[in-house]
Design a protein around this motif. Structure first.
Motif, PDB file in Angstrom:
ATOM      1  N   GLY A 282      51.959  48.625  31.688  1.00  0.00           N
ATOM      2  CA  GLY A 282      52.642  49.884  31.635  1.00  0.00           C
ATOM      3  C   GLY A 282      52.559  50.589  32.862  1.00  0.00           C
ATOM      4  N   HIS A 283      53.066  51.695  32.889  1.00  0.00           N
ATOM      5  CA  HIS A 283      52.954  52.487  34.087  1.00  0.00           C
ATOM      6  C   HIS A 283      51.820  53.336  34.224  1.00  0.00           C
ATOM      7  CE1 HIS A 283      56.809  51.117  35.262  1.00  0.00           C
ATOM      8  NE2 HIS A 283      57.269  51.172  33.967  1.00  0.00           N
ATOM      9  N   HIS A 284      50.877  53.597  33.222  1.00  0.00           N
ATOM     10  CA  HIS A 284      49.977  54.725  33.206  1.00  0.00           C
ATOM     11  C   HIS A 284      48.514  53.926  33.373  1.00  0.00           C
ATOM     12  CE1 HIS A 284      52.400  58.044  32.839  1.00  0.00           C
ATOM     13  NE2 HIS A 284      52.935  57.086  31.976  1.00  0.00           N
ATOM     14  N   VAL A 285      48.327  52.547  33.144  1.00  0.00           N
ATOM     15  CA  VAL A 285      47.057  51.788  33.081  1.00  0.00           C
ATOM     16  C   VAL A 285      46.858  51.166  34.350  1.00  0.00           C
ATOM     17  CG1 VAL A 285      45.677  50.255  31.799  1.00  0.00           C
ATOM     18  CG2 VAL A 285      47.276  51.692  30.572  1.00  0.00           C
ATOM     19  N   ARG A 286      45.436  51.390  34.900  1.00  0.00           N
ATOM     20  CA  ARG A 286      45.038  50.519  36.145  1.00  0.00           C
ATOM     21  C   ARG A 286      44.109  49.624  35.497  1.00  0.00           C
ATOM     22  NH1 ARG A 286      44.142  52.959  42.057  1.00  0.00           N
ATOM     23  NH2 ARG A 286      42.867  51.212  42.691  1.00  0.00           N
ATOM     24  N   MET A 287      44.024  48.406  36.149  1.00  0.00           N
ATOM     25  CA  MET A 287      43.196  47.322  35.700  1.00  0.00           C
ATOM     26  C   MET A 287      42.395  47.095  37.381  1.00  0.00           C
ATOM     27  SD  MET A 287      42.659  45.179  33.299  1.00  0.00           S
ATOM     28  CE  MET A 287      40.829  44.172  33.396  1.00  0.00           C
ATOM     29  N   GLU A 288      40.935  47.002  37.196  1.00  0.00           N
ATOM     30  CA  GLU A 288      40.035  46.675  38.244  1.00  0.00           C
ATOM     31  C   GLU A 288      39.291  45.737  37.820  1.00  0.00           C
ATOM     32  OE1 GLU A 288      38.645  50.286  40.039  1.00  0.00           O
ATOM     33  OE2 GLU A 288      40.659  51.291  40.718  1.00  0.00           O
ATOM     34  N   VAL A 289      39.064  44.722  38.645  1.00  0.00           N
ATOM     35  CA  VAL A 289      38.226  43.672  38.464  1.00  0.00           C
ATOM     36  C   VAL A 289      37.211  43.459  39.405  1.00  0.00           C
ATOM     37  CG1 VAL A 289      38.170  41.079  37.501  1.00  0.00           C
ATOM     38  CG2 VAL A 289      40.072  42.667  37.073  1.00  0.00           C
ATOM     39  N   PRO A 290      36.147  44.089  39.403  1.00  0.00           N
ATOM     40  CA  PRO A 290      35.101  43.783  40.468  1.00  0.00           C
ATOM     41  C   PRO A 290      34.477  42.367  40.351  1.00  0.00           C
ATOM     42  CG  PRO A 290      34.569  45.945  39.264  1.00  0.00           C
ATOM     43  CD  PRO A 290      35.539  45.443  38.626  1.00  0.00           C
ATOM     44  N   ASP A 291      33.925  41.832  41.300  1.00  0.00           N
ATOM     45  CA  ASP A 291      33.354  40.213  41.182  1.00  0.00           C
ATOM     46  C   ASP A 291      32.275  40.338  40.376  1.00  0.00           C
ATOM     47  OD1 ASP A 291      35.446  39.420  42.925  1.00  0.00           O
ATOM     48  OD2 ASP A 291      34.161  39.356  44.727  1.00  0.00           O
ATOM     49  N   TRP A 292      31.554  41.501  40.142  1.00  0.00           N
ATOM     50  CA  TRP A 292      30.220  41.407  39.524  1.00  0.00           C
ATOM     51  C   TRP A 292      30.357  42.559  38.703  1.00  0.00           C
ATOM     52  CZ3 TRP A 292      30.052  41.007  45.150  1.00  0.00           C
ATOM     53  CH2 TRP A 292      30.030  39.599  45.395  1.00  0.00           C
ATOM     54  N   GLY A 293      29.093  42.775  37.800  1.00  0.00           N
ATOM     55  CA  GLY A 293      28.843  43.894  36.878  1.00  0.00           C
ATOM     56  C   GLY A 293      28.525  43.589  35.275  1.00  0.00           C
ATOM     57  N   GLY A 294      28.825  42.180  35.205  1.00  0.00           N
ATOM     58  CA  GLY A 294      28.376  41.745  33.719  1.00  0.00           C
ATOM     59  C   GLY A 294      29.057  42.634  32.692  1.00  0.00           C
ATOM     60  N   HIS A 295      28.463  42.522  31.428  1.00  0.00           N
ATOM     61  CA  HIS A 295      29.059  43.576  30.693  1.00  0.00           C
ATOM     62  C   HIS A 295      28.227  44.936  30.429  1.00  0.00           C
ATOM     63  CE1 HIS A 295      31.461  43.934  27.080  1.00  0.00           C
ATOM     64  NE2 HIS A 295      30.318  44.625  26.310  1.00  0.00           N
ATOM     65  N   VAL A 296      29.030  46.064  30.716  1.00  0.00           N
ATOM     66  CA  VAL A 296      28.436  47.298  30.811  1.00  0.00           C
ATOM     67  C   VAL A 296      26.983  47.264  31.729  1.00  0.00           C
ATOM     68  CG1 VAL A 296      27.537  49.252  29.575  1.00  0.00           C
ATOM     69  CG2 VAL A 296      29.092  47.619  28.380  1.00  0.00           C
ATOM     70  N   GLY A 297      27.253  46.422  32.963  1.00  0.00           N
ATOM     71  CA  GLY A 297      26.168  46.654  33.766  1.00  0.00           C
ATOM     72  C   GLY A 297      26.440  47.562  34.844  1.00  0.00           C
ATOM     73  N   PHE A 298      26.998  47.065  36.124  1.00  0.00           N
ATOM     74  CA  PHE A 298      27.387  47.804  37.207  1.00  0.00           C
ATOM     75  C   PHE A 298      26.006  48.531  37.900  1.00  0.00           C
ATOM     76  CE2 PHE A 298      31.123  47.285  34.516  1.00  0.00           C
ATOM     77  CZ  PHE A 298      31.986  46.689  35.348  1.00  0.00           C
ATOM     78  N   VAL A 299      25.080  47.667  37.708  1.00  0.00           N
ATOM     79  CA  VAL A 299      23.670  48.377  38.174  1.00  0.00           C
ATOM     80  C   VAL A 299      23.616  48.717  39.479  1.00  0.00           C
ATOM     81  CG1 VAL A 299      21.249  47.818  38.114  1.00  0.00           C
ATOM     82  CG2 VAL A 299      22.540  46.893  36.507  1.00  0.00           C
ATOM     83  N   GLN A 300      22.951  49.930  39.918  1.00  0.00           N
ATOM     84  CA  GLN A 300      22.921  50.322  41.374  1.00  0.00           C
ATOM     85  C   GLN A 300      21.668  51.016  41.682  1.00  0.00           C
ATOM     86  OE1 GLN A 300      26.284  53.181  42.861  1.00  0.00           O
ATOM     87  NE2 GLN A 300      26.272  51.539  44.569  1.00  0.00           N
ATOM     88  N   HIS A 301      21.024  50.645  42.644  1.00  0.00           N
ATOM     89  CA  HIS A 301      19.702  51.244  42.620  1.00  0.00           C
ATOM     90  C   HIS A 301      19.861  52.462  43.648  1.00  0.00           C
ATOM     91  CE1 HIS A 301      17.538  48.794  40.047  1.00  0.00           C
ATOM     92  NE2 HIS A 301      18.230  47.732  40.715  1.00  0.00           N
ATOM     93  N   ALA A 302      20.169  53.767  43.178  1.00  0.00           N
ATOM     94  CA  ALA A 302      20.460  54.695  44.220  1.00  0.00           C
ATOM     95  C   ALA A 302      19.653  56.026  43.962  1.00  0.00           C
ATOM     96  CB  ALA A 302      21.859  55.128  43.978  1.00  0.00           C
ATOM     97  N   ARG A 303      19.548  56.844  44.943  1.00  0.00           N
ATOM     98  CA  ARG A 303      18.266  57.920  44.779  1.00  0.00           C
ATOM     99  C   ARG A 303      18.865  58.834  43.842  1.00  0.00           C
ATOM    100  NH1 ARG A 303      17.665  57.795  50.698  1.00  0.00           N
ATOM    101  NH2 ARG A 303      19.604  58.938  50.934  1.00  0.00           N
TER     102      ARG A 303
END
Length: 321
Positions: A282-303
């Protein structure tokens, strides 16, 4: 942030694995949020929903929906809540029926299309004086959020400004097939162990309706949903339940900005969980597909302790407003 825009998600090499990403936050992430206010919301069918409010006097509220067998105080819920609060939002995280350590009263529990419950939570939120209400959901909670917005369609409340969702099994039948694979047995067994405890408790309360004999022979969601989810929630069988409750078929009905972030290496999702065509989205939904992230992951080690998914949410929320 980089030039006001978030860089694509590039985890360290050892985190470029969907299974490690999916398990890491559960094992190692700790997030605590002080000042929670618990509320019990009565439903129309003499049941109750348990809500966690985090208020700081904002005129904007974000509602967070957890995943299958999750609850409102999981690290991924609290991580997003903390990020949104730092950005000036109040947050309302809620528990699906039977989740969060309290069994609900009715024979039914929760399912991927229980939009009436989300509608009750949204209604409760709109009864407060918030100018903006933003929805977010993880995994099953993401599907529920998108399905709710699709059902609202043109009637969606003007104060609902958008939604951001992660690791969404948009195609429930396909995701059930993926989780039935021998290579996903460890995840499937964990879900079934948790669900068995709940179904036992329910069968003690409703012995005429719910039978748990032979539960240990259940191996996948085909069997579980056919035996329990479908009949308890008014569906003919698992296939009818999956078909009616998969947000995939309704995305084009959504009328507010909505973001779906599904990692390419998510071990729970089928190929159809990554729609790209404008016709599907549709016109309002945006799909983004990062190469990595697993299932509810997207881990980042940030300060600042933020995961990449939380940074992406903040960027999308600001854009939507």
């Amino acid at each position: 942030m980089h030039n006001g825009k978030l860089k694509p998600y590039r985890p360290p090499v050892w985190l470029r694995n969907g299974h490690i990403q999916s398990v890491w936050p559960t094992l190692f992430r700790k997030v605590s949020l002080p000042g929670v206010e618990a509320e019990i919301l009565a439903t129309d069918d003499n049941d109750e929903l348990h809500l966690d409010w985090y208020r700081q006097g904002s005129d904007r509220l974000a509602i967070v929906s957890h995943g299958l067998e999750g609850h409102s105080r999981r690290p991924y819920v609290l991580g997003l809540a903390r990020a949104l609060m730092a950005d000036g939002w109040d947050v309302l995280a809620w528990n699906f029926r039977s989740c969060g350590g309290r069994m609900n009263h009715q024979p039914r529990f929760y399912h991927s299309g229980a939009t009436a419950d989300l509608n009750a939570v949204v209604g409760r939120a709109l009864s407060e004086a918030y100018d903006n209400v933003f929805l977010s959901g993880f995994s099953m909670g993401g599907n529920l959020t998108l399905l709710y917005l699709a059902e609202q369609g043109e009637r969606v409340n003007s104060r609902i400004s958008g939604a951001v969702t992660y690791s969404v099994p948009l195609d429930l039948a396909g995701s059930a097939d993926v989780l039935a694979l021998p290579s996903r047995r460890i995840y499937m067994q964990r879900f079934l162990n948790d669900l068995q405890v709940k179904m036992r408790e329910k069968s003690e309360k409703f012995p005429d309706l719910i039978d748990v004999s032979g539960f240990e022979r259940i191996r996948n969601f085909h069997e579980f949903d056919n035996r329990y989810t479908a009949p308890l929630h008014g569906f003919r069988d698992a296939n009818e339940y999956w078909e009616q409750c998969s947000a995939l078929f309704r995305l084009a009905d959504i009328r507010v900005p909505a973001l779906v972030v599904n990692a390419a290496d998510d071990p729970f999702l089928s190929a159809r969980c990554y729609p790209q065509s404008r016709r599907a989205l549709g016109h309002h939904v945006r799909m983004e597909v990062p190469d990595w992230g697993g299932h509810v992951g997207f881990v980042q080690h940030a300060r600042d302790g933020l995961y990449w998914s939380e940074r992406r949410a903040l960027g999308f929320v600001r854009q939507s407003l």
